[in-house]
Motif scaffolding. Structure first.
Motif, PDB file in Angstrom:
ATOM      1  N   UNK A   1       7.037   5.911  -8.251  1.00  0.00           N
ATOM      2  CA  UNK A   1       6.087   4.911  -7.752  1.00  0.00           C
ATOM      3  C   UNK A   1       6.733   4.119  -6.619  1.00  0.00           C
ATOM      4  N   UNK A   2       7.998   3.780  -6.830  1.00  0.00           N
ATOM      5  CA  UNK A   2       8.733   3.005  -5.815  1.00  0.00           C
ATOM      6  C   UNK A   2       8.753   3.753  -4.480  1.00  0.00           C
ATOM      7  N   UNK A   3       9.086   5.047  -4.545  1.00  0.00           N
ATOM      8  CA  UNK A   3       9.187   5.829  -3.314  1.00  0.00           C
ATOM      9  C   UNK A   3       7.833   5.957  -2.627  1.00  0.00           C
TER      10      UNK A   3
ATOM     11  N   UNK B   1       2.917   2.260 -18.418  1.00  0.00           N
ATOM     12  CA  UNK B   1       2.752   0.800 -18.395  1.00  0.00           C
ATOM     13  C   UNK B   1       4.038   0.080 -18.045  1.00  0.00           C
ATOM     14  N   UNK B   2       5.137   0.676 -18.428  1.00  0.00           N
ATOM     15  CA  UNK B   2       6.430   0.063 -18.066  1.00  0.00           C
ATOM     16  C   UNK B   2       6.848   0.545 -16.672  1.00  0.00           C
ATOM     17  N   UNK B   3       6.723   1.859 -16.458  1.00  0.00           N
ATOM     18  CA  UNK B   3       7.248   2.469 -15.235  1.00  0.00           C
ATOM     19  C   UNK B   3       6.521   2.049 -13.976  1.00  0.00           C
ATOM     20  N   UNK B   4       5.189   2.029 -14.028  1.00  0.00           N
ATOM     21  CA  UNK B   4       4.438   1.751 -12.795  1.00  0.00           C
ATOM     22  C   UNK B   4       4.678   0.322 -12.285  1.00  0.00           C
TER      23      UNK B   4
ATOM     24  N   UNK C   1       7.478  -3.275  -8.463  1.00  0.00           N
ATOM     25  CA  UNK C   1       8.430  -4.376  -8.222  1.00  0.00           C
ATOM     26  C   UNK C   1       9.617  -3.851  -7.424  1.00  0.00           C
ATOM     27  N   UNK C   2      10.156  -2.710  -7.862  1.00  0.00           N
ATOM     28  CA  UNK C   2      11.290  -2.116  -7.156  1.00  0.00           C
ATOM     29  C   UNK C   2      10.933  -1.800  -5.707  1.00  0.00           C
ATOM     30  N   UNK C   3       9.730  -1.248  -5.528  1.00  0.00           N
ATOM     31  CA  UNK C   3       9.257  -0.907  -4.188  1.00  0.00           C
ATOM     32  C   UNK C   3       9.197  -2.132  -3.306  1.00  0.00           C
ATOM     33  N   UNK C   4       8.694  -3.222  -3.878  1.00  0.00           N
ATOM     34  CA  UNK C   4       8.610  -4.469  -3.102  1.00  0.00           C
ATOM     35  C   UNK C   4       9.996  -4.985  -2.742  1.00  0.00           C
ATOM     36  N   UNK C   5      10.899  -4.907  -3.718  1.00  0.00           N
ATOM     37  CA  UNK C   5      12.271  -5.368  -3.470  1.00  0.00           C
ATOM     38  C   UNK C   5      12.912  -4.501  -2.380  1.00  0.00           C
ATOM     39  N   UNK C   6      12.706  -3.185  -2.535  1.00  0.00           N
ATOM     40  CA  UNK C   6      13.266  -2.231  -1.568  1.00  0.00           C
ATOM     41  C   UNK C   6      12.708  -2.501  -0.165  1.00  0.00           C
TER      42      UNK C   6
END
Lengths: 881, 236
Positions: free
Chosen positions: A60-62, A377-380, A385-390
């Motif tokens: 999702x992050x990528x 539900x946990x991963x997405x 969040x990770x994507x935004x941070x990245x």
């Protein structure tokens, strides 16, 4: 029950016992749903499938991050297009009669989008106006139509007298004024106030793009005159009128034709002059001046042309970036898919047991959906969040590096929807497929052979030789779960293709953007650079006023702080038939001529015949230091070289003045200015041959020496560059001032941005690829634990077992490698051609990556095996997970 | 303890000797001592049945003899050589050459056909396949028609017959059978046992059988009973 479930793993019977036992304990209150929930919770807890959530999160992050990066970069283009002036042709310095002629002409044109007057501007501040700080004051000419700016006077009248204004009705509302009111508007950056009367209002709904970013106040010509009388000068816009062709595809010929016709409208002789120019007859004297003047007054909007061309190139580039993004997305989807399918496959036996003891497919489906839902539900959200941070940390920098501004990352809502949507679709498909597989498999088959044993093929070859046994087993294992094997291959292919394209692109870009050494040289040699315009010569005799001649250069002495000043020339001329000839290059000391030029010079200048070549230094060389060295060493040169006399001359130069070195140094410098990499021999591979002459010869031929490249090395002084700029821009018409340091920094920033992006993609792709491989292998080891245990019990050594597993995975890696090389080669060829126009085959990239990929794969496999080999044969025989 | 020789011949050669075997499993919370100072001697060609309740250490004992696990202390001597503290490669070799396993859950390799499963130990050993011998075994177990079938297509009884054939294929000295009839009905179980008994009788192999079934145990030359890791006399 939770405590009891701990022993579920032990064997089928105990599991059945505990489940049924619990059912009895719960008696009437017990529902299967309760058990199911506990089972799910226990599954998640026991299986510690953190990596599934992590896999989903990474994917999702990528996807999220890439969408936002792509969107942010595309915004650059959109911004460029929307903020640029959209007119096609501008006309300036028009008289009243010329304006009328132009308007009449344009009114009769069918495909005109709009045309109208540009404006004289006075910036006024509008208090209380929140959206814009200040506004334009524009001269409204009544009597001329204004289709480019179709203003509807919604209230009151048009401005006629001095200090009468017409306001935008929205601004009027903000200011709280109505028709007839007197207002005082502060003039921007001035103490003065503009006192005026509001005589009308207009609606600004349909303003053209370039006008819509500010508010306009309309005044009559009398106001402009009155303001000027008061000492308030309006900022004159350089253009007086613009015309825009009907929207649609930008056709350069159409725009050129409009410009040409408008010139003809202003001067009917224009066509004749143009005809003469085309035939090679230069229009000189008064006619020539009028011709040039007309070309300047009616000119094409080159900015728009450039932007549209850039956008076209950008579109092609984006198409290929989109292809890459698609490969990334597929890779990420496969990562999600693989994770989920592996998780399910690992538990195929347990699901079969659950089905054996009475759980129907509907319940099992619910169980899986709930469990997958938990992971998603946990991963997405974690991925978002990770994507935004990245994006905040990496992507923002990449975009600012590339674009040179802090536009940052676009936070559009649909990037969230797309990322979440793609992930959910991947999760649903993976889960559905697994459910179908579970449904297809009978519970007994699932219990005994969870990995699948079904062979519809007939046995053609038998495993009867020890030597061939491992390969045989590898083949059978790949075949038995062909779908899964292919998913791994496709997933690895995607990653490898991306790696290949990225590394290949990076390699090509490295040469394209110059090496680090070249940067250092460029910066350390000269900080400041004056470039006078270089134009084509029809006649070497013609003096070019835009060259820097000694009388301009003498001003240098006024500038203290210049460490070094280096001048040279680099211009082209045209030989017969209007064909562009080879370049003449010369410096303060050296001038280069080619054959055709020499012939021309000989014809034009009788005295050239009498030149003492050995003293005047006129040499012919091919611009290649290898050939130059050959000549110097008396060897036969490869081509186009005058061996006889020239060799002697070069030897003479080398012996007397050491010009050869200087020549090479300066040619190298010239190459550096063009941004070529000196390490790459290509900079010296000119298609042309050159003659070298010295300044003395040039003076004899032309009477004077002019330069178009002047480089300065300066001491550290903030003002020195500005002083140089002031002197040169004032004294030399057409001089362009470049701050080398800033330019280099900008280049470097771009390079850094690209490197960051590439590293980011390489790292993420490698992670995705290798984690996929590791996951697959782990799952294979898990599902085949019993099988492998049997093999070991039958006498297979650990070494053989390891070799079998590694061989199986390496075979998949090899398939992926072959596929990615084919795919990567195609993408690389097209992408390099699109971005750089020229394709170079860097074979070593393929070899290095292939080796790296194999080494990395083996390491990943070895590490995974190390972690998995913690169980004894017996444990493997009795346990499934 | 009942002692008779299935082959009807007197045989004094000691094949397996277990001396003071100790084995404890530690799952982190509880220590479970499975074998306690166990000593046992088995002669070549002997058919020995081990009885005992679940968790008494029968399978552990079998695994130790098969070289699948190591004792904490004590020694297992097979054919005059101690297999204790042997390296993994040596143990694999030992299993290939001297041991034939029959598991309760059949444990056939799903990607291999019946024939391939049977010849697997021989192939692993790298020795030439004795086709006549293999044919003979396959005929004996009645699986000639199923040679090219995969295990998933076979019934439980058929799978166990294949497992027996596999255990005999490399002509091992010792056949270790861990509840081979546990997953089969009485009739199929008896058929399987008959096959196994005939097999080892024909090829002069030593059979160590773990079972809960006393009727089956009675078919053995000797029956021992394992309780709490200690051998006891069977009073069947």
């Amino acid at each position: 029950m939770i405590i009891r479930l701990k022993y579920v793993r032990i064997n089928v019977y105990s599991f059945c016992f505990y489940i049924t036992g619990d059912l009895m304990l719960y008696k009437g209150r017990m529902t299967f749903v309760k058990i199911k929930k506990r089972v799910i919770v226990k599954y998640i807890w026991r299986n510690q499938n953190k990596y599934i959530s992590i896999g989903i999160a990474l994917s999702v992050m990528m996807i999220f991050s890439l969408i936002q990066i792509g969107e942010s970069i595309s915004l650059q283009y959109r911004t460029m297009l929307t903020t640029s002036y959209s007119y096609d042709v501008a006309l300036k310095n028009l008289s009243e009669s010329e304006e009328k002629k132009v308007v009449t002409y344009l009114e009769n044109q069918k495909d005109m989008e709009n045309y109208g007057y540009e404006r004289d501007i006075l910036w006024v501040d509008i208090p209380k106006h929140k959206e814009y700080e200040y506004s334009f004051l524009s001269v409204y000419k009544e009597g001329h139509s204004f289709p480019a700016w179709s203003i509807d006077i919604t209230e009151g009248k048009t401005p006629k007298k001095a200090y009468e204004i017409v306001l935008d009705q929205e601004v009027a509302q903000v200011l709280g004024v109505s028709v007839g009111d007197c207002i005082k508007l502060p003039i921007h950056e001035s103490q003065k106030l503009l006192e005026c009367t509001v005589v009308g209002m207009y609606a600004s709904a349909d303003l053209p793009d370039e006008m819509s970013d500010c508010t306009w106040i309309l005044v009559s010509n009398l106001t402009k005159d009155a303001l000027e009388k008061d000492g308030i000068k309006l900022e004159m816009n350089t253009t007086a009128m613009t015309a825009t062709i009907a929207k649609g595809d930008y056709v350069e010929e159409k725009v050129e034709k409009l410009a040409s016709e408008l010139r003809t409208v202003l001067n009917p002789h224009y066509d004749d002059w143009l005809q003469k120019e085309v035939q090679g007859q230069k229009v000189t004297g008064n006619e020539g001046k009028q011709y040039e003047d007309l070309q300047e007054r009616v000119c094409v909007n080159l900015q728009k042309k450039d932007i549209i061309e850039n956008a076209k190139i950008g579109h092609e580039q984006f198409l290929w970036i989109a292809v890459l993004a698609l490969v990334v997305a597929i890779s990420m989807i496969l990562l999600i898919y693989n994770n989920i399918s592996l998780m399910t496959k690992k538990r195929m036996r347990e699901y079969s047991i659950l089905r054996c003891i009475g759980m129907d497919h509907k319940y099992l489906r619910k169980l899986l959906w709930i469990e997958i839902g938990c992971y998603a539900g946990i991963g997405i959200p974690f991925g978002i969040i990770l994507g935004n941070v990245l994006n905040a940390i990496v992507a923002k920098r990449i975009i600012s590096y590339i674009s040179g501004n802090d536009i940052g990352v676009i936070q559009s809502s649909y990037s969230y929807f797309i990322a979440i949507g793609i992930s959910i679709v991947a999760i649903v498909i993976a889960n559905l497929q697994m459910l179908f597989k579970i449904k297809d498999m009978t519970p007994i088959e699932g219990m005994n052979y969870p990995e699948g044993s079904f062979f519809k093929k007939k046995v053609t070859k038998r495993a009867t030789k020890r030597k061939k046994l491992i390969n045989f087993l590898v083949k059978r294992n790949i075949e038995r779960n062909f779908g899964k094997s292919m998913i791994v291959v496709v997933s690895l292919t995607c990653c490898m293709t991306l790696l290949l394209v990225i590394v290949y692109f990076g390699t090509a870009m490295r040469n394209f953007l110059m090496s680090e050494d070249c940067y250092k040289q460029k910066i350390s040699d000269f900080e400041t650079y004056i470039e006078a315009e270089s134009v084509a010569y029809n006649n070497p005799e013609a003096k070019n006023s835009e060259y820097v001649y000694p009388e301009n250069i003498e001003k240098d002495v006024e500038i203290s702080g210049i460490r070094q000043c280096y001048r040279f020339n680099d211009f082209s001329y045209t030989v017969e038939d209007g064909k562009k000839g080879d370049y003449i290059k010369w410096s303060g000391n050296i001038v280069l001529f080619d054959d055709a030029m020499l012939q021309k010079l000989k014809e034009d200048y009788a005295e050239l015949q009498q030149l003492d070549l050995s003293k005047e230094i006129l040499i012919y060389v091919s611009l290649d230091d290898y050939q130059l060295k050959n000549l110097k060493n008396g060897k036969q040169a490869e081509n186009n070289c005058y061996i006889d006399k020239k060799q002697e001359v070069i030897l003479n130069i080398a012996a007397v003045d050491n010009y050869e070195d200087e020549f090479l140094e300066k040619i190298k410098l010239s190459a550096r200015l063009k941004g070529l990499n000196l390490k790459d021999k290509k900079w010296a591979q000119s298609q042309n041959s050159y003659f070298i002459a010295n300044e003395k010869l040039i003076k004899r031929l032309y009477g004077t020496v002019g330069y178009n490249h002047i480089l300065f090395s300066t001491i550290k002084d903030k003002n020195i560059k500005q002083r140089i700029k002031d002197i040169y821009v004032k004294n030399v018409n057409g001089a362009v001032f470049n701050n080398y340091k800033l330019g280099s920094e900008e280049d470097q920033r771009l390079l850094k941005g690209v490197i960051c992006l590439l590293v980011y993609l390489v790292v993420s792709m490698s992670l995705a690829g290798f984690s996929n491989m590791s996951n697959t292998m782990k799952a294979n080891l898990m599902t085949r634990r019993r099988e492998n245990g049997i093999m070991r019990a039958l006498g297979m050594t650990q070494k053989m077992e390891k070799r079998m597993i590694i061989k199986e995975n390496l075979r998949l890696v090899t398939y992926a490698l072959i596929a990615s090389f084919i795919l990567g080669f195609i993408i690389n060829t097209v992408i390099i051609l699109v971005f750089m126009g020229e394709f170079t085959f860097y074979w070593y990239v393929y070899i290095v990556l292939a080796i790296l990929f194999f080494v990395m794969s083996t390491c990943v496999l070895e590490l995974t095996l190390q972690r998995q080999y913690q169980h004894s044969i017996i444990e493997n025989l009795i346990r499934d997970e | 303890m009942i002692r008779k020789n299935i082959s009807g011949k007197e045989s004094n050669k000691l094949l397996i000797e277990i001396k003071n075997a100790y084995k404890t499993y530690d799952n982190g919370e509880v220590k479970n001592q499975v074998l306690k100072n166990l000593s046992l001697q088995i002669e070549q060609g002997e058919f020995i049945a081990i009885l005992g309740p679940s968790g008494s250490g029968k399978s552990t004992l079998l695994n130790m003899i098969g070289g699948l696990d190591q004792l904490d202390s004590g020694e297992i001597i097979i054919d005059g050589n101690s297999i204790q503290k042997e390296k993994d490669d040596k143990l694999s070799q030992y299993r290939r050459k001297k041991i034939g396993f029959i598991f309760q859950a059949f444990n056939l390799i799903p990607v291999l056909s019946v024939y391939e499963n049977i010849v697997m130990p021989t192939v692993l050993d790298g020795s030439e396949i004795d086709e006549d011998y293999i044919k003979d075994i396959i005929e004996q177990i009645g699986m000639t028609e199923f040679c090219n079938q995969f295990p998933s297509k076979l019934s439980g009884g058929q799978q166990q017959r294949v497992a027996i054939a596999r255990a005999l294929a490399n002509k091992p000295k010792i056949v270790l059978a861990d509840e081979p009839t546990g997953n089969l009905d009485t009739k199929t179980g008896n058929d399987v046992m008959k096959l196994l008994r005939d097999g080892i009788k024909k090829y002069g192999q030593t059979l160590i059988l773990i079972t809960h079934n006393e009727e089956i145990a009675k078919m053995a030359d000797r029956v021992v009973c394992l309780k709490n890791g200690v051998l006891e006399n069977w009073e069947g």
